[in-house]
Motif scaffolding. Structure first.
Motif, PDB file in Angstrom:
ATOM      1  N   GLU A   1       0.623  -1.237  -0.105  1.00 46.23           N
ATOM      2  CA  GLU A   1      -0.029  -0.027   0.062  1.00 46.23           C
ATOM      3  C   GLU A   1       0.874   1.159   0.093  1.00 46.23           C
ATOM      4  O   GLU A   1       2.012   1.073   0.497  1.00 46.23           O
ATOM      5  CB  GLU A   1      -0.875  -0.153   1.079  1.00 46.23           C
ATOM      6  N   THR A   2       0.387   2.487  -0.385  1.00 43.85           N
ATOM      7  CA  THR A   2       0.816   3.590  -0.145  1.00 43.85           C
ATOM      8  C   THR A   2       1.424   3.998   1.180  1.00 43.85           C
ATOM      9  O   THR A   2       0.801   3.834   2.092  1.00 43.85           O
ATOM     10  CB  THR A   2       0.168   4.935  -0.637  1.00 43.85           C
ATOM     11  N   THR A   3       2.572   4.388   1.191  1.00 40.18           N
ATOM     12  CA  THR A   3       3.113   4.766   2.586  1.00 40.18           C
ATOM     13  C   THR A   3       2.578   5.892   3.210  1.00 40.18           C
ATOM     14  O   THR A   3       1.799   6.680   2.702  1.00 40.18           O
ATOM     15  CB  THR A   3       4.609   4.881   2.365  1.00 40.18           C
ATOM     16  N   PHE A   4       2.912   6.099   4.295  1.00 43.04           N
ATOM     17  CA  PHE A   4       2.439   7.180   5.303  1.00 43.04           C
ATOM     18  C   PHE A   4       2.831   8.748   4.610  1.00 43.04           C
ATOM     19  O   PHE A   4       1.921   9.498   4.689  1.00 43.04           O
ATOM     20  CB  PHE A   4       3.232   7.219   6.604  1.00 43.04           C
ATOM     21  N   GLY A   5       4.026   8.936   4.363  1.00 45.50           N
ATOM     22  CA  GLY A   5       4.285  10.394   3.640  1.00 45.50           C
ATOM     23  C   GLY A   5       4.840  11.117   4.614  1.00 45.50           C
ATOM     24  O   GLY A   5       4.232  12.167   4.914  1.00 45.50           O
TER      25      GLY A   5
ATOM     26  N   PRO B   1      -0.100  -2.770  -6.138  1.00 49.79           N
ATOM     27  CA  PRO B   1      -0.752  -2.589  -5.075  1.00 49.79           C
ATOM     28  C   PRO B   1      -1.572  -3.743  -4.582  1.00 49.79           C
ATOM     29  O   PRO B   1      -2.010  -4.519  -5.429  1.00 49.79           O
ATOM     30  CB  PRO B   1      -1.778  -1.386  -5.656  1.00 49.79           C
ATOM     31  N   VAL B   2      -1.517  -4.191  -3.378  1.00 46.96           N
ATOM     32  CA  VAL B   2      -2.186  -5.214  -2.750  1.00 46.96           C
ATOM     33  C   VAL B   2      -2.752  -4.779  -1.272  1.00 46.96           C
ATOM     34  O   VAL B   2      -2.070  -4.680  -0.600  1.00 46.96           O
ATOM     35  CB  VAL B   2      -1.229  -6.248  -2.545  1.00 46.96           C
TER      36      VAL B   2
ATOM     37  N   LYS C   1      -0.414 -17.350   5.793  1.00 50.37           N
ATOM     38  CA  LYS C   1      -1.465 -17.929   4.961  1.00 50.37           C
ATOM     39  C   LYS C   1      -2.567 -16.882   4.588  1.00 50.37           C
ATOM     40  O   LYS C   1      -3.197 -16.890   3.161  1.00 50.37           O
ATOM     41  CB  LYS C   1      -1.961 -19.191   5.054  1.00 50.37           C
ATOM     42  N   ASN C   2      -2.786 -15.916   5.394  1.00 50.10           N
ATOM     43  CA  ASN C   2      -3.702 -14.932   5.134  1.00 50.10           C
ATOM     44  C   ASN C   2      -3.161 -13.527   4.614  1.00 50.10           C
ATOM     45  O   ASN C   2      -3.886 -12.795   4.445  1.00 50.10           O
ATOM     46  CB  ASN C   2      -4.488 -14.653   6.498  1.00 50.10           C
ATOM     47  N   ASP C   3      -1.727 -13.681   4.518  1.00 52.96           N
ATOM     48  CA  ASP C   3      -1.025 -12.272   4.292  1.00 52.96           C
ATOM     49  C   ASP C   3      -1.009 -12.132   2.743  1.00 52.96           C
ATOM     50  O   ASP C   3      -0.120 -12.675   2.322  1.00 52.96           O
ATOM     51  CB  ASP C   3       0.164 -12.306   4.911  1.00 52.96           C
ATOM     52  N   LEU C   4      -1.915 -11.463   2.251  1.00 54.68           N
ATOM     53  CA  LEU C   4      -2.061 -11.378   0.737  1.00 54.68           C
ATOM     54  C   LEU C   4      -0.880 -10.176   0.286  1.00 54.68           C
ATOM     55  O   LEU C   4      -0.193 -10.692  -0.884  1.00 54.68           O
ATOM     56  CB  LEU C   4      -3.050 -10.615   0.194  1.00 54.68           C
ATOM     57  N   GLN C   5      -0.381  -9.526   0.908  1.00 52.57           N
ATOM     58  CA  GLN C   5       0.538  -8.739   0.506  1.00 52.57           C
ATOM     59  C   GLN C   5       2.031  -9.677   0.521  1.00 52.57           C
ATOM     60  O   GLN C   5       2.805  -9.496  -0.431  1.00 52.57           O
ATOM     61  CB  GLN C   5       0.908  -7.377   1.420  1.00 52.57           C
TER      62      GLN C   5
END
Length: 485
Positions: free
Chosen positions: A327-331, A374-375, A465-469
């Motif tokens: 995902e896009t980071t904090f910035g 992106p995930v 196993k649930n970590d899609l990223q």
């Protein structure tokens, strides 16, 4: 770390002022070393306070001390004046710390601490979580990046400085912090109880995944992070690693020197790792002295990746060709300097003085770094804890029921809907969960069932196993090293 051979002089702060560890590195690029209004040193000159200015300040203090209805505290008035000046800068990272806060700041640099374990900042005057530290009470309680802390144990945080708010959030191990949380997409505040604890300062965790893919997780960039990273990397390389995943999700940042030391071996000599820019727009880069690596590297990022984590991600993508997944980071693209010595009484001012830019010259402040792949994680990864204000029963319709349905769906049960209406099939799913967890099979959600649900969700979130990223990052590396399916 040096910039073009200049000696190190000023303290540079890259992480947010936080309820977790505050870290510093020492750096003074040559273009910023002159002192005065553009350098790290404090200087006088025509831009300083005039005699008339001093007279106005002194008159204001005397009026308060002699005329105000109530007795006043001298130190409180002086500190208030300093906070008032800094507040006009409209910068959440520029703050004043009184002696007690400054001492706590110094302790956090070198030691463990007691608290809830969440990095926080101030956004539009609101205390906002950058990320919960992995394994901390904050993470276990279900706090997320971008949650807003509205109150602590019934005390509203409105009107407090960030440091003052942090002092209320932190506390001794074993004590409770009852937080009122504002969360995007949730119309009503959420009540969350967090039991404060000692926060683990271990920052690096390495493991070998199938197909000789190494994974190193960095939880923050502290003084021991670079040596620990080198240790884990050496182990993985010696075990035949063919590709590497660096995971900086929910890593709020830390030492600039640590991230440079970690990144440098992956970036070929002469290529930039990071750039620093002063108020005049003058830039200076940190060139790598590394050689690069013969294997592909993928970086995992999310909304809780901030500051030094973003420097790592930007450097590896721009200068080493790494792919970013998540995902896009904090910035957070600014750099702060501390002025404790100049204050002279044990207090401290941390002030934004520079920008940092990616090797390609991008300023990511308030924008973050977007992933190449992106995930989004499953919905239950971000579900709010149940309020437990009352039992949840059939025919109810509420945000709590909606969160319940998200939890059940994520755990493999079938509530048949996710709109917040407690249907018969939702009750059937609750009964199935209760039966599997040796709870009274009522189809209604009391406090005991709610606690078991939340614990089960946290376990599921931690299950790879649930970590899609992570799965997507593994696929990127597998494709790069030619793994056949």
């Amino acid at each position: 770390m040096t910039f073009k051979g200049r000696t190190v002089l000023a303290f540079i702060l890259l992480s947010m002022f936080a309820s977790s560890i505050m870290t510093l590195t020492i750096v003074n690029p040559s273009i910023f070393a002159a002192g005065g209004k553009d350098g790290a040193a404090l200087g006088g000159g025509a831009s300083g306070l005039t005699g008339k200015d001093y007279a106005k300040l002194a008159t204001t203090y005397q009026l308060i001390e002699n005329k105000f209805l109530n007795e006043v505290d001298h130190e409180k008035i002086v500190n208030g004046a300093i906070n008032g000046m800094l507040a006009t800068l409209d910068d959440p990272f520029t703050v004043y710390m009184d002696q007690k806060e400054a001492q706590q700041f110094d302790e956090n640099i070198a030691s463990s601490f007691q608290g809830i374990g969440a990095e926080v900042t101030s956004e539009d005057g609101k205390v906002t979580i950058v990320s919960p530290i992995k394994g901390s009470p904050a993470e276990k309680a279900g706090l997320h990046a971008n949650d807003v802390i509205l109150s602590v144990n019934g005390e509203k945080l409105d009107g407090l400085t960030l440091n003052q708010a942090i002092m209320k959030i932190r506390g001794p191990k074993g004590t409770q912090a009852k937080l009122e949380i504002g969360r995007s997409g949730t119309p009503e505040p959420i009540s969350v109880i967090v039991v404060r604890d000692d926060i683990d300062v271990e920052t690096v965790f390495g493991e070998m995944l199938p197909n000789n893919i190494g994974k190193i997780e960095i939880r923050q960039f502290a003084s021991n992070t670079a040596p620990r990273f080198k240790e884990e990397l050496k182990k993985l390389e010696a075990s035949g690693m063919k590709g590497l995943i660096i995971d900086v999700r929910n890593d709020p940042g830390g030492l600039l020197s640590a991230v440079v030391e970690i990144v440098e071996p992956f970036v070929p000599k002469g290529k930039a790792i990071v750039q620093i820019e002063n108020r005049k727009g003058e830039k200076e880069e940190t060139p790598s002295q590394g050689t690069g690596k013969p294997y592909p590297v993928t970086v995992l990022i999310n909304k809780g990746s901030a500051s030094a984590s973003e420097i790592l991600a930007g450097a590896l993508r721009d200068s080493a060709g790494s792919k970013l997944v998540g995902e896009t980071t904090f910035g957070k693209g600014t750099v702060q300097v501390t002025f404790e010595k100049e204050m002279g009484d044990g207090s401290n001012i941390k002030m934004t003085v520079y920008k940092w830019l990616t090797p390609n010259g991008t300023w990511i402040h308030k924008k973050g770094i977007s992933p190449d792949v992106p995930v989004e994680q499953p919905a239950f990864f971000k579900v709010a804890p149940l309020s437990k204000k009352s039992e949840l029963k059939p025919d109810m319709n509420s945000e709590d029921v909606k969160n319940l349905q998200t939890m059940l769906q994520g755990l493999g049960y079938s509530p048949d809907r996710s709109d917040g209406y407690f249907s018969d099939k939702t009750a059937t799913a609750v009964k199935a969960f209760q039966r599997m967890n040796s709870l009274p099979v009522t189809g209604e959600v009391d406090t005991e069932t709610a606690n078991k649900l939340e614990k089960a969700v946290l376990t599921a979130i931690r299950d790879p196993k649930n970590d899609l990223q992570l799965k997507a990052a593994v696929q990127q590396v597998e494709a790069a090293i030619g793994v056949k399916k």
